[in-house]
Design a protein around this motif. Structure first.
Motif, PDB file in Angstrom:
ATOM      1  N   VAL A  64     -11.205 -15.675   7.514  1.00 13.08           N
ATOM      2  CA  VAL A  64     -11.329 -14.225   7.352  1.00 13.08           C
ATOM      3  C   VAL A  64     -12.799 -13.814   7.492  1.00 13.08           C
ATOM      4  CG1 VAL A  64     -10.942 -12.258   5.834  1.00 13.08           C
ATOM      5  CG2 VAL A  64      -9.309 -14.161   5.850  1.00 13.08           C
ATOM      6  N   ILE A  79      -7.742  -6.315   8.399  1.00 15.58           N
ATOM      7  CA  ILE A  79      -8.279  -7.654   8.201  1.00 15.58           C
ATOM      8  C   ILE A  79      -8.753  -8.171   9.552  1.00 15.58           C
ATOM      9  CG2 ILE A  79      -5.956  -8.662   8.404  1.00 15.58           C
ATOM     10  CD1 ILE A  79      -6.913 -10.929   6.560  1.00 15.58           C
ATOM     11  N   LYS A  91      -3.308  -3.056   8.110  1.00 15.37           N
ATOM     12  CA  LYS A  91      -2.608  -3.295   6.851  1.00 15.37           C
ATOM     13  C   LYS A  91      -1.827  -2.075   6.368  1.00 15.37           C
ATOM     14  CE  LYS A  91      -4.774  -5.824   3.751  1.00 15.37           C
ATOM     15  NZ  LYS A  91      -5.836  -6.337   2.838  1.00 15.37           N
ATOM     16  N   GLU A 148     -12.284  -8.002   5.323  1.00  9.38           N
ATOM     17  CA  GLU A 148     -10.995  -7.474   4.873  1.00  9.38           C
ATOM     18  C   GLU A 148     -11.215  -6.312   3.928  1.00  9.38           C
ATOM     19  OE1 GLU A 148      -6.768  -9.089   2.931  1.00  9.38           O
ATOM     20  OE2 GLU A 148      -8.554 -10.365   2.903  1.00  9.38           O
ATOM     21  N   CYS A 164      -1.492 -11.247   3.117  1.00  5.73           N
ATOM     22  CA  CYS A 164      -1.572  -9.816   2.789  1.00  5.73           C
ATOM     23  C   CYS A 164      -0.402  -9.315   1.949  1.00  5.73           C
ATOM     24  CB  CYS A 164      -1.638  -8.991   4.078  1.00  5.73           C
ATOM     25  SG  CYS A 164      -3.050  -9.377   5.120  1.00  5.73           S
TER      26      CYS A 164
END
Length: 345
Positions: free
Chosen positions: A92, A100, A160, A95, A129
């Motif tokens: 990652v 993300i 998201k 985020e 998530c």
């Protein structure tokens, strides 16, 4: 009255029972169809009238099959399984509540599909998530607004929530013509383009199967505009005539077609090292390298392509976000080997 069997097209299968045929119809079909459908599923289809023998509907699963029976079955459309979360590690980069950003490794499929129903980026995102991704972009592509080929590494962004998905999708559809969206790739190619900087403007279309692409004439029915800007950033094993055995090229997309960079570079005579689809004919180029470098090149079994830069407008704040990912270890090792290479004796 319309005959559904005649209208079924590819979903209609016709079988002819051989001379040893025996037993119940549902059991016979389960075996004849190679396990594609369970016996219980076939039992239900028979009871629904989806099977007929010698032109007559059969609704009894226990009906005996006899040698010479002509069996027709209406096969249902396959049902794509809904992806589930899987604990797959993610690199990652950033985020927040809206999106993300990850560095995708080579070998990871982006979303479930034929032959890859599990172990995908989507499965990893659902696990990471949670329920926030549910339904965004469709059941099989939750949160996905763009993709990279399985064997291409690099930066990706996923949404998201619905608002972020719409905003990001619009940016990718616009290809950065009116906004800050920018995508840049590093590719290691065979040879060295004659022009160190240039633009490849060549429409792409299907090349005989579901995924492979080829340059098409603009008037072709399936031709879609495709524009790639490239610049040579490194030259490997330069020759006295100014050519090179390989080169590192930076590519920036003005459009985003399937396999665009791979096809375009092959189109100008410089396919990506390791590309099994568009560069297979160039594998013998490795024979022009010294033995040590040749071994490294021959061991590299994916297209040498990395999406190192992605910039976009944040869907909530309007801020321009920019992310980079360094060359993955395998491509760095390939580049290092080529930097120290020399031509075969």
């Amino acid at each position: 009255m319309n005959d559904p069997f005649k209208q079924a097209g590819d979903n209609r299968k016709v079988l002819s029972a051989d001379e040893d045929a025996d037993g119940r119809l549902d059991a016979y079909l389960a075996d004849a169809l190679g396990g594609e459908f369970s016996r219980n599923r076939l039992k239900g289809l028979i009871e629904q009238g989806a099977v007929r023998i010698d032109g007559a509907a059969v609704t009894e699963p226990k009906r005996k099959v006899r040698p010479g029976d002509r069996i027709e079955i209406l096969l249902p459309e396959p049902e794509d399984p809904e992806p589930k979360g899987e604990d797959i590690p993610l690199d990652v980069l950033y985020e927040d509540d809206d999106l993300i950003v990850i560095a995708k490794p080579a070998g990871l499929v982006v979303h479930p599909g034929a032959g890859n129903w599990t172990g995908t980026l989507v499965n990893a995102l659902i696990h990471h998530c949670g329920l926030s991704l549910s339904g965004i972009g469709g059941v099989r592509r939750p949160g996905i607004v763009h993709r990279l080929d399985k064997e291409t590494s690099g930066v990706m962004v996923a949404a998201k929530n619905d608002a972020a998905h719409r905003h990001l999708s619009d940016q990718f559809a616009d290809h950065g013509r009116s906004g800050p969206l920018e995508r840049a790739y590093q590719a290691i190619v065979w040879g060295r383009p004659r022009m160190l900087r240039g633009t490849i403007d060549a429409p792409l279309g299907r090349a005989g199967d579901r995924t492979k692409r080829a340059v098409k004439k603009a008037e072709s029915d399936d031709a879609r505009e495709a524009i790639t800007h490239y610049e040579v950033t490194e030259r490997y094993v330069e020759q006295p005539d100014g050519t090179a055995l390989a080169a590192m090229v930076e590519c920036r997309l003005e459009t985003g077609r399937t396999h665009q960079i791979r096809v375009h570079m092959a189109h100008i005579g410089h396919p990506l090292v390791g590309d099994p689809e568009y560069g297979a004919a160039f594998r013998t180029k490795a024979n022009k390298l010294d033995a040590a470098t040749r071994a490294v090149v021959n061991a590299f079994e994916r297209q040498a392509l990395h999406a190192y830069l992605l910039s976009f407008e944040h869907p909530a704040t309007g801020e321009t976000m920019s992310f980079t990912a360094p060359l993955p270890a395998d491509m760095e090792a390939l580049a290092t080997a080529l930097r120290g290479a020399h031509a075969a004796a």
